[in-house]
Design a protein around this motif. Structure first.
Motif, mmCIF file in Angstrom:
data_model
loop_
_atom_site.group_PDB
_atom_site.id
_atom_site.type_symbol
_atom_site.label_atom_id
_atom_site.label_comp_id
_atom_site.label_asym_id
_atom_site.label_seq_id
_atom_site.Cartn_x
_atom_site.Cartn_y
_atom_site.Cartn_z
ATOM 1 N N ALA A 290 0.841 -1.205 0.000
ATOM 2 C CA ALA A 290 0.000 0.000 0.000
ATOM 3 C C ALA A 290 0.871 1.249 0.000
ATOM 4 C CB ALA A 290 -0.921 -0.021 1.215
ATOM 5 N N LYS A 291 1.907 1.229 0.815
ATOM 6 C CA LYS A 291 2.803 2.398 0.894
ATOM 7 C C LYS A 291 3.463 2.632 -0.467
ATOM 8 C CE LYS A 291 5.077 2.960 4.955
ATOM 9 N NZ LYS A 291 6.216 2.668 5.862
ATOM 10 N N GLY A 292 3.883 1.552 -1.105
ATOM 11 C CA GLY A 292 4.534 1.639 -2.417
ATOM 12 C C GLY A 292 3.630 2.288 -3.458
ATOM 13 N N PHE A 293 2.335 2.057 -3.340
ATOM 14 C CA PHE A 293 1.373 2.596 -4.305
ATOM 15 C C PHE A 293 1.374 4.130 -4.293
ATOM 16 C CE2 PHE A 293 -3.048 3.777 -5.442
ATOM 17 C CZ PHE A 293 -3.112 3.195 -6.707
ATOM 18 N N TYR A 294 1.618 4.696 -3.105
ATOM 19 C CA TYR A 294 1.571 6.159 -2.979
ATOM 20 C C TYR A 294 2.963 6.801 -3.008
ATOM 21 C CZ TYR A 294 -3.163 5.107 -1.449
ATOM 22 O OH TYR A 294 -4.451 4.647 -1.397
ATOM 23 N N ALA A 295 4.006 5.965 -3.189
ATOM 24 C CA ALA A 295 5.362 6.493 -3.106
ATOM 25 C C ALA A 295 5.588 7.575 -4.153
ATOM 26 C CB ALA A 295 6.368 5.360 -3.290
ATOM 27 N N ASP A 296 6.023 8.734 -3.689
ATOM 28 C CA ASP A 296 6.428 9.837 -4.558
ATOM 29 C C ASP A 296 5.326 10.329 -5.513
ATOM 30 O OD1 ASP A 296 8.349 11.732 -5.253
ATOM 31 O OD2 ASP A 296 9.002 10.584 -6.990
ATOM 32 N N VAL A 297 4.069 10.296 -5.060
ATOM 33 C CA VAL A 297 3.012 10.893 -5.898
ATOM 34 C C VAL A 297 2.354 12.100 -5.214
ATOM 35 C CG1 VAL A 297 2.400 8.830 -7.214
ATOM 36 C CG2 VAL A 297 1.211 9.299 -5.076
ATOM 37 N N ASN A 298 2.687 12.350 -3.950
ATOM 38 C CA ASN A 298 2.050 13.441 -3.191
ATOM 39 C C ASN A 298 0.524 13.373 -3.348
ATOM 40 O OD1 ASN A 298 1.831 15.617 -1.518
ATOM 41 N ND2 ASN A 298 2.613 17.131 -2.980
ATOM 42 N N ALA A 299 0.002 12.225 -2.938
ATOM 43 C CA ALA A 299 -1.432 11.924 -3.112
ATOM 44 C C ALA A 299 -2.312 12.888 -2.329
ATOM 45 C CB ALA A 299 -1.692 10.495 -2.633
ATOM 46 N N LEU A 300 -3.594 12.891 -2.682
ATOM 47 C CA LEU A 300 -4.576 13.660 -1.917
ATOM 48 C C LEU A 300 -4.598 13.165 -0.474
ATOM 49 C CD1 LEU A 300 -7.572 13.462 -4.442
ATOM 50 C CD2 LEU A 300 -6.232 15.519 -3.903
ATOM 51 N N ARG A 301 -4.981 14.068 0.433
ATOM 52 C CA ARG A 301 -5.187 13.690 1.838
ATOM 53 C C ARG A 301 -6.694 13.644 2.115
ATOM 54 N NH1 ARG A 301 -0.411 15.642 0.040
ATOM 55 N NH2 ARG A 301 1.008 16.479 1.586
ATOM 56 N N ALA A 302 -7.046 12.921 3.154
ATOM 57 C CA ALA A 302 -8.464 12.843 3.545
ATOM 58 C C ALA A 302 -9.023 14.240 3.814
ATOM 59 C CB ALA A 302 -8.608 11.960 4.781
ATOM 60 N N GLU A 303 -8.190 15.105 4.361
ATOM 61 C CA GLU A 303 -8.646 16.468 4.704
ATOM 62 C C GLU A 303 -8.993 17.262 3.444
ATOM 63 O OE1 GLU A 303 -5.947 14.977 5.974
ATOM 64 O OE2 GLU A 303 -6.840 14.607 7.964
ATOM 65 N N ASP A 304 -8.329 16.962 2.325
ATOM 66 C CA ASP A 304 -8.670 17.654 1.061
ATOM 67 C C ASP A 304 -10.115 17.333 0.672
ATOM 68 O OD1 ASP A 304 -5.983 18.556 0.820
ATOM 69 O OD2 ASP A 304 -5.412 16.683 -0.172
ATOM 70 N N ILE A 305 -10.466 16.066 0.813
ATOM 71 C CA ILE A 305 -11.831 15.654 0.438
ATOM 72 C C ILE A 305 -12.843 16.244 1.425
ATOM 73 C CG2 ILE A 305 -13.340 13.666 -0.021
ATOM 74 C CD1 ILE A 305 -10.860 14.166 -1.978
ATOM 75 N N ALA A 306 -12.445 16.326 2.689
ATOM 76 C CA ALA A 306 -13.339 16.918 3.695
ATOM 77 C C ALA A 306 -13.608 18.395 3.380
ATOM 78 C CB ALA A 306 -12.731 16.768 5.082
ATOM 79 N N ASP A 307 -12.567 19.114 2.964
ATOM 80 C CA ASP A 307 -12.751 20.530 2.603
ATOM 81 C C ASP A 307 -13.686 20.649 1.385
ATOM 82 O OD1 ASP A 307 -11.185 21.599 4.609
ATOM 83 O OD2 ASP A 307 -9.353 21.642 3.393
ATOM 84 N N ILE A 308 -13.529 19.738 0.432
ATOM 85 C CA ILE A 308 -14.373 19.772 -0.767
ATOM 86 C C ILE A 308 -15.825 19.449 -0.408
ATOM 87 C CG2 ILE A 308 -14.827 18.528 -2.934
ATOM 88 C CD1 ILE A 308 -11.668 18.448 -3.200
ATOM 89 N N ALA A 309 -16.005 18.477 0.470
ATOM 90 C CA ALA A 309 -17.380 18.140 0.910
ATOM 91 C C ALA A 309 -18.002 19.362 1.587
ATOM 92 C CB ALA A 309 -17.357 16.948 1.858
ATOM 93 N N TRP A 310 -17.196 20.048 2.409
ATOM 94 C CA TRP A 310 -17.727 21.237 3.080
ATOM 95 C C TRP A 310 -18.082 22.319 2.049
ATOM 96 C CZ3 TRP A 310 -20.433 23.123 6.641
ATOM 97 C CH2 TRP A 310 -20.476 24.510 6.851
ATOM 98 N N TYR A 311 -17.223 22.490 1.053
ATOM 99 C CA TYR A 311 -17.499 23.483 0.004
ATOM 100 C C TYR A 311 -18.827 23.173 -0.686
ATOM 101 C CZ TYR A 311 -17.243 25.981 -4.400
ATOM 102 O OH TYR A 311 -17.560 26.778 -5.473
ATOM 103 N N CYS A 312 -18.992 21.914 -1.085
ATOM 104 C CA CYS A 312 -20.234 21.516 -1.789
ATOM 105 C C CYS A 312 -21.456 21.753 -0.902
ATOM 106 C CB CYS A 312 -20.181 20.031 -2.176
ATOM 107 S SG CYS A 312 -18.956 19.656 -3.434
ATOM 108 N N ALA A 313 -21.295 21.509 0.387
ATOM 109 C CA ALA A 313 -22.434 21.600 1.313
ATOM 110 C C ALA A 313 -22.748 23.031 1.736
ATOM 111 C CB ALA A 313 -22.145 20.756 2.555
ATOM 112 N N SER A 314 -21.786 23.932 1.545
ATOM 113 C CA SER A 314 -21.987 25.280 2.086
ATOM 114 C C SER A 314 -22.341 26.313 1.014
ATOM 115 C CB SER A 314 -20.737 25.722 2.865
ATOM 116 O OG SER A 314 -19.613 25.683 2.019
#
Ligand code: NDP
Ligand code: 8X3
Length: 259
Positions: free
Chosen positions: A202-226
């Motif tokens: 699992a770690k290898g899958f995200y190695a050196d891609v600077n993937a999205l964080r859960a908090e990014d999706i939370a901010d987007i959900a808040w944007y959509c809801a507000s």
């Protein structure tokens, strides 16, 4: 009176971050998952930090009776559900269609499609009765473009896209919004689950891609809801900077950096 959000699959990843984001905004939070201890820990932490009411519901979204009982119980705890985030979901395995494990397929279909339907079927009538509400379904870039070995997982996320469209049509007369948020690679427990507990893979899958964080999706959900009441984001696809879609991505090292 504070608004209420129900987030399925809130014991980790996106769901947990979304619960925290809305707690910060003063919402009453209803969180679900199968891991009861984690739900209790999150409830204690959110109540302490944000002073909001948190209701926990321990159930498996694949079990129709458990879903019905949980939502019935929820009705004794909260008056209305303003936002439902259908987030509980998973990938299980990564294999070609001729070699895939049928048990993996059943788990993905039962969780990502049927689980989402079971929860929605219980909550949508509550929203309809109030002629207001917002259903946010967590889809995926895997529901936009199929990738190699993704077959059944991708199919479940295509189904989430179809169901979000269907919800928007069916619930249109009642002022209920339906939004699909389609994230690309995000480092949560998702790949640990996909690779059946193989944390190194699992770690290898995200190695050196600077993937999205859960908090990014939370901010987007808040944007959509507000957004204002007359504005509904129908679907929103989001990837990290090194991913173009579910098929094309590069490593950070391959990216030309600004001078
Ligand atoms: P996590 O594994 O971190 O979280 C998944 C959540 O779903 C957990 O809280 C888990 O709770 C819950 N869940 C899984 N199966 C069930 C079940 N049968 N009944 C109840 N709850 C269940 O992964 P993510 O946060 O990344 O995933 C959340 C959603 O986002 C999923 O729908 C996933 O497909 C989607 N997604 C993920 C992406 C990623 O790259 N991470 C990208 C695009 C979409 P528990 O185990 O306690 O039951
Ligand atoms: C999860 C994103 O690309 O790992 O939906 O399938 S991916």
């Amino acid at each position: 009176m504070s608004k209420t959000i129900l987030v399925t699959g809130a014991t980790s990843g996106f769901g947990k971050a979304i619960a925290e984001r809305f707690a910060k905004e003063g919402y009453t939070i209803c969180i679900t998952g199968r891991r009861e201890e984690r739900l209790a820990e999150i409830k204690a932490a959110l109540e302490k930090q944000y002073g909001v009411k948190v209701v926990t519901l321990t159930f498996d979204v694949r079990d129709r009776k458990q879903v019905e009982d949980a939502v019935s119980h929820l009705k004794t705890q909260v008056e209305h559900i303003d936002i439902l985030v259908n987030n509980a979901g998973l990938a299980s395995g990564l294999a070609t269609i001729d070699e895939g494990d049928i048990d993996d397929w059943e788990v993905m279909i039962d969780t990502n499609i049927k689980g989402l339907l079971y929860v929605t079927r219980q909550v949508a009538p509550m929203m309809k009765a109030c002629a207001s509400g917002h259903i946010i379904n967590i889809g995926s870039t895997a529901g936009n473009v199929v990738y190699k070995n993704g077959n059944v997982y991708c199919a479940t996320k295509f189904a989430v896209d179809a169901l979000t469209q269907a919800m928007r049509i069916d619930l249109l007369p009642y002022g209920i919004k339906a939004t699909a948020i389609n994230p690309g690679m995000a480092e949560t427990e998702f790949s640990i689950v996909r690779f059946h507990g193989d944390e190194e893979r699992a770690k290898g899958f995200y190695a050196d891609v600077n993937a999205l964080r859960a908090e990014d999706i939370a901010d987007i959900a808040w944007y959509c809801a507000s957004l204002p009441p007359h504005v509904c984001i129908n679907d929103l696809t989001v990837t990290c900077l090194t991913q173009a879609n579910s098929v094309y991505s590069i490593k950070e090292a391959e990216r030309v950096k600004p001078a």
